[in-house]
Design a protein around this motif. Structure first.
Motif, PDB file in Angstrom:
ATOM      1  N   LYS A  24       0.846  -0.948  -0.207  1.00 23.18           N
ATOM      2  CA  LYS A  24      -0.239  -0.163   0.109  1.00 23.18           C
ATOM      3  C   LYS A  24       0.963   1.074   0.212  1.00 23.18           C
ATOM      4  O   LYS A  24       1.103   2.239  -1.049  1.00 23.18           O
ATOM      5  CB  LYS A  24      -0.958  -0.121   1.271  1.00 23.18           C
ATOM      6  CG  LYS A  24      -2.001   1.129   1.698  1.00 23.18           C
ATOM      7  CD  LYS A  24      -2.959   0.828   2.392  1.00 23.18           C
ATOM      8  CE  LYS A  24      -2.832   1.337   3.788  1.00 23.18           C
ATOM      9  NZ  LYS A  24      -3.730   1.307   4.784  1.00 23.18           N
ATOM     10  N   TYR A  25       1.507   1.321   1.098  1.00 28.50           N
ATOM     11  CA  TYR A  25       2.238   2.618   0.739  1.00 28.50           C
ATOM     12  C   TYR A  25       3.541   2.496   0.104  1.00 28.50           C
ATOM     13  O   TYR A  25       4.315   3.844  -0.701  1.00 28.50           O
ATOM     14  CB  TYR A  25       3.208   2.746   2.225  1.00 28.50           C
ATOM     15  CG  TYR A  25       2.097   3.328   3.470  1.00 28.50           C
ATOM     16  CD1 TYR A  25       1.699   4.014   2.920  1.00 28.50           C
ATOM     17  CD2 TYR A  25       1.890   1.889   4.178  1.00 28.50           C
ATOM     18  CE1 TYR A  25       1.044   4.521   4.316  1.00 28.50           C
ATOM     19  CE2 TYR A  25       0.381   2.367   5.454  1.00 28.50           C
ATOM     20  CZ  TYR A  25       0.353   3.868   5.380  1.00 28.50           C
ATOM     21  OH  TYR A  25      -1.037   3.850   6.139  1.00 28.50           O
ATOM     22  N   PHE A  28       1.684   4.267  -2.830  1.00 33.46           N
ATOM     23  CA  PHE A  28       1.220   5.706  -2.558  1.00 33.46           C
ATOM     24  C   PHE A  28       2.316   6.473  -2.991  1.00 33.46           C
ATOM     25  O   PHE A  28       1.900   7.491  -3.307  1.00 33.46           O
ATOM     26  CB  PHE A  28       0.661   5.642  -1.178  1.00 33.46           C
ATOM     27  CG  PHE A  28       0.685   6.999  -0.326  1.00 33.46           C
ATOM     28  CD1 PHE A  28      -0.418   7.523  -0.994  1.00 33.46           C
ATOM     29  CD2 PHE A  28       1.049   8.107  -0.064  1.00 33.46           C
ATOM     30  CE1 PHE A  28      -0.858   9.054  -0.587  1.00 33.46           C
ATOM     31  CE2 PHE A  28       1.038   9.222   0.731  1.00 33.46           C
ATOM     32  CZ  PHE A  28       0.313   9.628   0.420  1.00 33.46           C
ATOM     33  N   ILE A  32       2.665   9.985  -5.288  1.00 34.60           N
ATOM     34  CA  ILE A  32       3.271  10.957  -5.087  1.00 34.60           C
ATOM     35  C   ILE A  32       4.707  11.520  -6.398  1.00 34.60           C
ATOM     36  O   ILE A  32       4.427  12.424  -7.121  1.00 34.60           O
ATOM     37  CB  ILE A  32       3.007  10.591  -3.265  1.00 34.60           C
ATOM     38  CG1 ILE A  32       1.749  11.318  -2.787  1.00 34.60           C
ATOM     39  CG2 ILE A  32       4.656  12.325  -3.445  1.00 34.60           C
ATOM     40  CD1 ILE A  32       1.120  11.417  -2.858  1.00 34.60           C
ATOM     41  N   LEU A  82      -4.548   7.738  -5.046  1.00 33.85           N
ATOM     42  CA  LEU A  82      -3.349   7.606  -4.359  1.00 33.85           C
ATOM     43  C   LEU A  82      -4.469   7.722  -2.135  1.00 33.85           C
ATOM     44  O   LEU A  82      -3.894   7.317  -1.554  1.00 33.85           O
ATOM     45  CB  LEU A  82      -2.507   9.051  -4.575  1.00 33.85           C
ATOM     46  CG  LEU A  82      -1.941   8.450  -5.782  1.00 33.85           C
ATOM     47  CD1 LEU A  82      -1.119   9.465  -5.761  1.00 33.85           C
ATOM     48  CD2 LEU A  82      -0.760   6.476  -5.775  1.00 33.85           C
ATOM     49  N   SER A  83      -5.851   8.478  -2.274  1.00 31.52           N
ATOM     50  CA  SER A  83      -6.215   8.991  -1.408  1.00 31.52           C
ATOM     51  C   SER A  83      -7.113   7.974  -0.575  1.00 31.52           C
ATOM     52  O   SER A  83      -7.066   7.309   0.365  1.00 31.52           O
ATOM     53  CB  SER A  83      -7.069  10.380  -1.788  1.00 31.52           C
ATOM     54  OG  SER A  83      -7.930  10.455  -0.389  1.00 31.52           O
ATOM     55  N   ILE A  85      -6.462   4.818  -1.642  1.00 27.12           N
ATOM     56  CA  ILE A  85      -5.138   3.551  -1.738  1.00 27.12           C
ATOM     57  C   ILE A  85      -4.955   3.937  -0.236  1.00 27.12           C
ATOM     58  O   ILE A  85      -4.939   2.553   0.686  1.00 27.12           O
ATOM     59  CB  ILE A  85      -3.766   3.834  -1.843  1.00 27.12           C
ATOM     60  CG1 ILE A  85      -4.254   3.064  -3.744  1.00 27.12           C
ATOM     61  CG2 ILE A  85      -3.035   2.084  -1.951  1.00 27.12           C
ATOM     62  CD1 ILE A  85      -3.573   3.168  -4.764  1.00 27.12           C
ATOM     63  N   VAL A  86      -4.461   4.945   0.278  1.00 26.64           N
ATOM     64  CA  VAL A  86      -3.932   4.900   1.509  1.00 26.64           C
ATOM     65  C   VAL A  86      -4.540   5.087   2.514  1.00 26.64           C
ATOM     66  O   VAL A  86      -4.935   3.772   3.871  1.00 26.64           O
ATOM     67  CB  VAL A  86      -3.673   6.032   2.278  1.00 26.64           C
ATOM     68  CG1 VAL A  86      -3.184   6.541   3.678  1.00 26.64           C
ATOM     69  CG2 VAL A  86      -2.411   6.152   1.322  1.00 26.64           C
TER      70      VAL A  86
END
Length: 311
Positions: A24-25, A28, A32, A82-83, A85-86
């Motif tokens: 996940k990160y 992300f 970004i 992306l939002s 996903i987090v």
């Protein structure tokens, strides 16, 4: 199935793609980085054209629309993905979903119309150099830019005005972002008119833009073959090659995206990723390609960087 019309402010659910454990990160932060890089490249091109007087020419005023359009495309899609996903919420209100879809379709049509306008400018500059200043006046440039954005807006607006009139009986968007086909699948009414208008708009965008570019580049090619002036040939290479590369990039990515939805053996996750690429690859590569192939932009940027380092 019972027909239910959800309210205009109803909440929709987006269908996420599979993310492996622990991924996940990293995904992300990669997203970004891609977003910041794309925004930086396009903002640099915009800033150069606006601030540097030597670039205050019809060609570059028309070019201004390209990075602006790219910023719309990548910003309308990537931050939301992306939002989700987090936060792992994957929710969106219907008005925001329609807005995102509208902007993404504006971006798609805008790319082709802008490239068509840029090719026409190069046609006048290379094939009619003595008449360039009288043809590409300030008024003409404003009219061209207005036509590009206005025609694109009218085509997409007509599509979405038909979209919002239909009742909805589903609330799950089968994608990681909102687009017209996904919104259409939520409806429980007759979508025949929407499909016809959608195909018509796509055909108009492709035919108009590709016809203008084909005519312009054929005329430019003929001029380059006939003329013996090395300067004319180099002018064509420096600008037309960049525009052709941008067109090829967009069309290839768009073709792969469309084909991924046509083959049954392509996984849903791969289809979603392919759908995202059309809003990621062109906005990242367009300012780089144009900067590399256009000597005036490249030299202006290098001079600006040199002055900043010296300072």
């Amino acid at each position: 199935m019972e027909n239910i019309t959800f309210g205009f402010t109803s909440e929709l659910t987006l269908d996420p793609f599979f993310i492996p454990p622990g991924g996940k990160y990293p995904i992300f932060f990669l997203g970004i980085a891609i977003y910041l890089f794309g925004v930086s490249c396009n903002m640099t091109l915009l800033t150069l054209i606006i601030l540097k007087k030597k670039l205050h020419k019809p060609m570059y005023f028309i070019l201004l629309s390209l990075p602006l359009n790219d910023l719309i495309g990548i910003t309308a899609m990537l931050p939301k993905v992306l939002s989700d996903i987090v936060t792992e919420t994957h929710k969106v209100y219907y008005p925001l979903c329609v807005l995102q879809a509208f902007l993404l379709h504006m971006y798609g049509g805008g790319v082709l119309f802008i490239l068509a306008a840029m090719s026409f400018d190069r046609y006048v500059a290379i094939c009619m150099p003595l008449r360039y200043s009288s043809v590409m006046t300030q008024r003409a440039v404003i009219c061209i830019i207005s036509l590009v954005w206005g025609f694109d807006f009218l085509l997409i607006f007509s599509l979405f005005s038909l979209q919002t009139r239909l009742p909805r009986c589903k609330s799950v968007i089968m994608n990681v972002f909102c687009d017209n086909p996904s919104l259409l699948k939520l409806t429980c009414g007759n979508t025949a008119v929407n499909n016809i208008i959608g195909l018509f708009n796509t055909a108009v965008i492709q035919v108009v833009s590709v016809s203008i570019q084909a005519y312009s580049y054929v005329k430019i090619l003929i001029t380059c073959v006939v003329t013996r002036k090395f300067e004319t040939k180099m002018k064509a290479v420096n600008t037309c090659v960049a525009q052709l590369v941008l067109l090829i990039i967009f069309e290839v990515v768009a073709t792969f995206t469309i084909l991924s939805h046509r083959f049954k053996n392509v996984s849903a996750d791969l289809q979603k990723i392919m759908g995202m690429l059309i809003f990621l690859i062109p906005p990242i590569l367009n300012p780089i390609v144009y900067g590399l192939y256009t000597s005036e932009i490249r030299n202006t940027l290098l001079a600006a960087l040199k002055n900043r380092v010296s300072f």
